[in-house]
Design an enzyme around this catalytic site. Structure first.
Site, PDB file in Angstrom:
ATOM      1  CE  LYS A  62      -4.052  -2.103   2.127  1.00  0.00           C
ATOM      2  NZ  LYS A  62      -4.720  -2.385   3.399  1.00  0.00           N
ATOM      3  CE  LYS A  81      -7.010  -9.268  -7.789  1.00  0.00           C
ATOM      4  NZ  LYS A  81      -7.464  -8.126  -7.084  1.00  0.00           N
ATOM      5  CE  LYS A 121     -12.374  -0.084  -4.903  1.00  0.00           C
ATOM      6  NZ  LYS A 121     -11.795  -1.415  -4.606  1.00  0.00           N
TER       7      LYS A 121
HETATM    8  P1  ADP Z   1     -10.253  -4.012  -6.098  1.00  0.00           P
HETATM    9  O1  ADP Z   1      -9.046  -4.777  -6.572  1.00  0.00           O
HETATM   10  O2  ADP Z   1     -11.244  -3.787  -7.175  1.00  0.00           O
HETATM   11  O3  ADP Z   1      -9.858  -2.747  -5.355  1.00  0.00           O
HETATM   12  P2  ADP Z   1     -10.615  -5.074  -3.493  1.00  0.00           P
HETATM   13  O4  ADP Z   1      -9.130  -5.119  -3.334  1.00  0.00           O
HETATM   14  O5  ADP Z   1     -11.409  -4.063  -2.728  1.00  0.00           O
HETATM   15  O6  ADP Z   1     -10.959  -4.939  -5.054  1.00  0.00           O
HETATM   16  O7  ADP Z   1     -11.144  -6.526  -3.214  1.00  0.00           O
HETATM   17  C1  ADP Z   1     -12.273  -6.818  -2.453  1.00  0.00           C
HETATM   18  C2  ADP Z   1     -12.440  -8.317  -2.470  1.00  0.00           C
HETATM   19  O8  ADP Z   1     -12.757  -8.792  -3.791  1.00  0.00           O
HETATM   20  C3  ADP Z   1     -11.204  -9.095  -2.018  1.00  0.00           C
HETATM   21  O9  ADP Z   1     -11.623 -10.134  -1.163  1.00  0.00           O
HETATM   22  C4  ADP Z   1     -10.622  -9.658  -3.283  1.00  0.00           C
HETATM   23  O10 ADP Z   1     -10.001 -10.894  -3.047  1.00  0.00           O
HETATM   24  C5  ADP Z   1     -11.838  -9.800  -4.201  1.00  0.00           C
HETATM   25  N1  ADP Z   1     -11.465  -9.522  -5.591  1.00  0.00           N
HETATM   26  C6  ADP Z   1     -11.139  -8.323  -6.104  1.00  0.00           C
HETATM   27  N2  ADP Z   1     -10.855  -8.412  -7.423  1.00  0.00           N
HETATM   28  C7  ADP Z   1     -10.978  -9.719  -7.750  1.00  0.00           C
HETATM   29  C8  ADP Z   1     -10.808 -10.462  -8.974  1.00  0.00           C
HETATM   30  N3  ADP Z   1     -10.460  -9.876 -10.112  1.00  0.00           N
HETATM   31  N4  ADP Z   1     -11.032 -11.788  -8.939  1.00  0.00           N
HETATM   32  C9  ADP Z   1     -11.397 -12.396  -7.783  1.00  0.00           C
HETATM   33  N5  ADP Z   1     -11.569 -11.756  -6.618  1.00  0.00           N
HETATM   34  C10 ADP Z   1     -11.371 -10.436  -6.575  1.00  0.00           C
END
Ligand code: ADP
Ligand code: TRP
Length: 321
Positions: free
Chosen positions: A110, A189, A192
């Site tokens: 982070k 992957k 957001k």
């Molecule tokens: P982002 O990457 O969009 O910011 P977060 O880090 O807030 O998403 O992730 C929230 C949850 O969603 C976590 O538990 C994460 O493992 C899951 N997650 C996020 N993106 C994916 C993805 N592309 N495939 C599977 N799980 C995901």
């Protein structure tokens, strides 16, 4: 058996979040006593926008309920409505070795991404340990990225138990390697932070726009293609009915797969797939008072357990005099 997991209220929900986090958690409703909560105190380490945080907290609750989390079959609340957890977090931080936190990848990642290196960000795993230990959770379903935080929670529990007597259940991480990492529209992957998402609760027009933007190669329609390397196919397969999927797979392998048509079909499939959640989501957002009431009731239930654990802890460490 007590199962517990928290989710950050982190903006628009996408299909990666759905398969990676919400669905596995919703499926745990049948496997034991589920404790599910929205970790707004953790979100505060990165979100410093009061209106945004309020909105996202309520939105996360509504998303969760719309997608199938039934608050009558689990304990569902917002983290900060149980203030005892921050008190436990302090007590635990006094026995947490600095080195344990210094090793945490998530903190380093982070900071490398430009998030301010605050004390809260550094102490994030201690608050997470308090979250888990205060409810005496046995199992904690999380994504791979949270594995180290679970190890920290266990280490802290062991340290506390050794110093002050058996107090905490040692929690176990449940990491399902079968949970797919959902690719984004650009093939990385879905996340957001990469701006490559397909959001669940969006209108038909923007849904179509994001699906049509899925990156594909320029192989002509009639030529055979490898479905497993195709980003569009890898998203399509998460939603398409088995029979249709096998037809489309054949088209890829033998020639005849037209990306444009498959995209249009995917738009329809996605729109149908989330039709009911969309309707429930609209009902919930029309009555936020009802959602807040559900969360308050959940917090009251969670709090009983938290107060009971904290009472024992305070006694053990000498804070009752
Ligand atoms: P982002 O990457 O969009 O910011 P977060 O880090 O807030 O998403 O992730 C929230 C949850 O969603 C976590 O538990 C994460 O493992 C899951 N997650 C996020 N993106 C994916 C993805 N592309 N495939 C599977 N799980 C995901
Ligand atoms: N750190 C977790 C994440 O980012 C969220 C979280 C906070 C959590 N407290 C928790 C997960 C307790 C499980 C149990 O995904």
């Amino acid at each position: 058996m007590k199962i517990l997991s928290g989710i950050q209220p982190s903006g628009q929900l996408h299909i990666g979040n759905y398969f990676g986090m919400m669905l596995p958690m919703i499926n745990h409703m049948d496997k034991g006593e589920l404790y599910a909560f929205i970790v707004n105190l953790h979100a505060l380490t990165t979100v410093h926008d009061p209106e945004g945080l309020k909105r996202q907290t309520l939105n996360a609750a509504m998303d969760f309920m719309a997608l199938g989390l039934n608050p009558e079959r689990c304990v569902f609340w917002v983290q900060s409505d149980v203030p005892e957890v921050t008190e436990l977090s302090w007590i635990l931080s006094t026995i947490t070795p600095m080195g344990l936190l210094e090793r945490c990848h998530s903190y380093k990642d982070k900071v490398a991404k430009g998030i301010a290196a605050s004390h809260g960000l550094f102490a994030y795993p201690v608050l997470m340990a308090a979250d888990i230990l205060i409810y005496q959770a046995d199992k904690v379903p999380v994504g791979k990225d949270q594995k180290q935080h679970l190890e920290v929670a266990r280490d802290i529990a062991v340290k506390f138990n050794n110093a002050f007597g058996e107090t905490f259940v040692l929690p176990e991480a449940v990491i399902d390697d079968n949970v797919a990492t959902v690719p984004g529209i650009d093939g990385q992957k879905m996340s957001k932070s990469y701006g490559n998402t397909i959001n669940i609760f969006q209108d038909a027009k923007s849904l179509k726009k994001s699906v049509m933007a899925i990156k594909t190669d320029s192989t002509p329609v009639e030529e055979p293609k490898n479905p497993d390397r195709c980003n569009l196919y890898n998203i399509f397969k998460l939603f398409a009915p088995a029979e249709r999927l096998s037809e489309v797979r054949d088209l890829y392998l033998n020639g005849g797969a037209a990306y444009g048509y498959i995209k249009l079909e995917l738009v329809d499939i996605l729109w149908e797939f989330f039709r009911e959640p969309r309707a429930r989501r609209a009902e919930l957002s029309a009555d936020p008072g009802q959602v807040k009431e559900i969360l308050r009731q959940g917090a009251a239930k969670a709090r009983e357990q938290a107060v009971a654990t904290l009472d024992i802890v305070k006694e053990r460490v000498g804070l009752r005099y």
